[in-house]
Design a protein around this motif. Structure first.
Motif, PDB file in Angstrom:
ATOM      1  N   ALA A   1      30.897 -28.550 -18.807  1.00 16.74           N
ATOM      2  CA  ALA A   1      31.159 -29.986 -18.719  1.00 16.74           C
ATOM      3  C   ALA A   1      29.873 -30.798 -18.868  1.00 16.74           C
ATOM      4  O   ALA A   1      29.848 -31.839 -19.535  1.00 16.74           O
ATOM      5  CB  ALA A   1      31.842 -30.309 -17.395  1.00 16.74           C
ATOM      6  N   THR A   2      28.800 -30.328 -18.253  1.00 14.40           N
ATOM      7  CA  THR A   2      27.523 -31.038 -18.345  1.00 14.40           C
ATOM      8  C   THR A   2      26.990 -31.017 -19.773  1.00 14.40           C
ATOM      9  O   THR A   2      26.429 -32.007 -20.260  1.00 14.40           O
ATOM     10  CB  THR A   2      26.495 -30.417 -17.390  1.00 14.40           C
ATOM     11  N   ALA A   3      27.150 -29.881 -20.453  1.00 12.84           N
ATOM     12  CA  ALA A   3      26.709 -29.804 -21.847  1.00 12.84           C
ATOM     13  C   ALA A   3      27.458 -30.801 -22.716  1.00 12.84           C
ATOM     14  O   ALA A   3      26.870 -31.463 -23.579  1.00 12.84           O
ATOM     15  CB  ALA A   3      26.913 -28.382 -22.374  1.00 12.84           C
ATOM     16  N   GLY A   4      28.766 -30.926 -22.493  1.00 14.90           N
ATOM     17  CA  GLY A   4      29.535 -31.911 -23.251  1.00 14.90           C
ATOM     18  C   GLY A   4      29.099 -33.337 -22.968  1.00 14.90           C
ATOM     19  O   GLY A   4      29.022 -34.173 -23.883  1.00 14.90           O
ATOM     20  N   LEU A   5      28.782 -33.631 -21.701  1.00 15.89           N
ATOM     21  CA  LEU A   5      28.319 -34.970 -21.348  1.00 15.89           C
ATOM     22  C   LEU A   5      26.967 -35.268 -22.002  1.00 15.89           C
ATOM     23  O   LEU A   5      26.761 -36.361 -22.554  1.00 15.89           O
ATOM     24  CB  LEU A   5      28.199 -35.084 -19.824  1.00 15.89           C
ATOM     25  N   ILE A   6      26.058 -34.312 -21.948  1.00 17.36           N
ATOM     26  CA  ILE A   6      24.743 -34.507 -22.576  1.00 17.36           C
ATOM     27  C   ILE A   6      24.885 -34.719 -24.081  1.00 17.36           C
ATOM     28  O   ILE A   6      24.206 -35.567 -24.673  1.00 17.36           O
ATOM     29  CB  ILE A   6      23.837 -33.296 -22.275  1.00 17.36           C
ATOM     30  N   LEU A   7      25.771 -33.953 -24.701  1.00 13.03           N
ATOM     31  CA  LEU A   7      25.989 -34.101 -26.140  1.00 13.03           C
ATOM     32  C   LEU A   7      26.484 -35.504 -26.473  1.00 13.03           C
ATOM     33  O   LEU A   7      25.999 -36.134 -27.427  1.00 13.03           O
ATOM     34  CB  LEU A   7      26.994 -33.058 -26.619  1.00 13.03           C
TER      35      LEU A   7
END
Length: 333
Positions: A313-319
């Motif tokens: 989820a954090t990776a998607g938010l950063i992206l």
């Protein structure tokens, strides 16, 4: 104002994804055939060499259910679980390693998993895209064809086949590296860095070899298509050098889908942790997952899977937040 609205929407989506993931994580282990309380009582009786009376067994069961948050109905357990996770990031004690807290076990294993898998993912991304860029831009060159063949050969090889091949070659035929990690995981000092790198060489090499084949093929096709775009052709007709066209025109535009792939790969590194750490006895989060699943340790399984959900989820938010920095066609709105 547009950025704040964009950020708010992404954060709300992030929270919803975490909530759904944590909820699924809570209910799925309860579908396992094993009961952690029964396993613990049976293990304790085997170690003690005596059988408890039914009354003593029932009292012990009640105490363990209260200790591990398994008392009450499913709704009560779920609300208690959410409260502990959200407020304190507390998963309770481990059933298989009592009385050690699960959060302590996770934070001890997490740096090893992140250190190995994030570094190898980035290395594979850089090598694969660099080779793929050259292979796609100079597609008529014989050396470029050889580079493409490397990607074609490596990409379909399953990870466990590559891992076993590397182990046979570099740990048995040519015993250059150790078969499994033998370094201490506690009290790490600066002087142990060389030992850690040496013991991590085999799993790191395997991850890089299996990871950069796809990057070669995808960047090669993107670079080949991008160099025929009108702006790239116009730059060639202006007389710009190959290096300028390849780096400033082709790579900058072809890298956009690859950035998405990199961020998502980093977010899903825990998916590859289990096989890697089982094969090489690497002291990371993957071994905790295996231990939790094998012993029916609900709390440890909750913590391990929750970390995976947070990472994705954090990776998607950063992206979502950084992508407009790379692609000027996207705006915060």
């Amino acid at each position: 104002m547009g950025f704040l609205q964009y950020l708010l929407k992404r954060i709300v989506t992030y929270i919803v994804v975490l909530f759904i993931g944590i909820t699924i994580t809570f209910f799925l282990p309860r579908l396992l055939p094993s009961n952690p309380i029964d396993n613990y009582i049976a293990q304790m009786q085997n170690q003690a060499g005596q059988t408890l009376t039914p009354e003593a067994t029932q009292k012990l069961r009640v105490s363990l259910e209260q200790l591990y948050g398994l008392n009450g109905n499913i709704v009560t357990q779920y609300l208690t679980y959410l409260k502990r996770i959200v407020l304190n990031f507390d998963f309770g004690p481990s059933l298989s390693s009592y009385p050690r807290p699960v959060s302590q076990m996770i934070f001890a294993a997490l740096p090893w998993t992140i250190g190995l898998l994030v570094s190898t993912t980035i290395i594979a991304w850089l090598l694969g895209n660099g080779i793929g860029l050259v292979a796609g831009y100079f597609n008529n060159n014989r050396a470029a064809t050889v580079l493409e063949v490397v990607g074609v050969v490596l990409y379909p090889i399953p990870y466990y086949v590559m891992a076993l091949s590397v182990i046979l070659l570099l740990a048995y035929v040519w015993p250059i590296f150790p078969l499994s990690a033998t370094f201490q995981t506690a009290g790490i000092s600066f002087g142990q860095i060389s030992t850690i790198l040496y013991n991590s060489a085999l799993p790191a090499l395997t991850l890089v070899l299996t990871g950069f084949g796809w990057n070669i093929l995808s960047m090669k096709s993107l670079a080949y298509a991008t160099k025929e775009e009108p702006y790239a052709v116009f730059a060639r007709l202006k007389g710009t050098s190959d290096w300028t066209r390849m780096s400033s025109y082709v790579f900058r535009n072809a890298m956009l889908p690859q950035i998405t792939s990199l961020v998502l790969s980093i977010g899903t590194i825990f998916n590859g942790a289990l096989i890697t750490e089982m094969l090489f006895s690497y002291p990371g989060l993957g071994l905790l997952m295996r231990t939790a699943a094998g012993s029916g340790d609900y709390n440890l399984l909750y913590g391990s899977i929750t970390m995976s959900i947070i990472a994705v989820a954090t990776a998607g938010l950063i992206l979502d937040l950084v992508y407009p920095l790379f692609d000027p066609r996207i705006r915060y709105r």
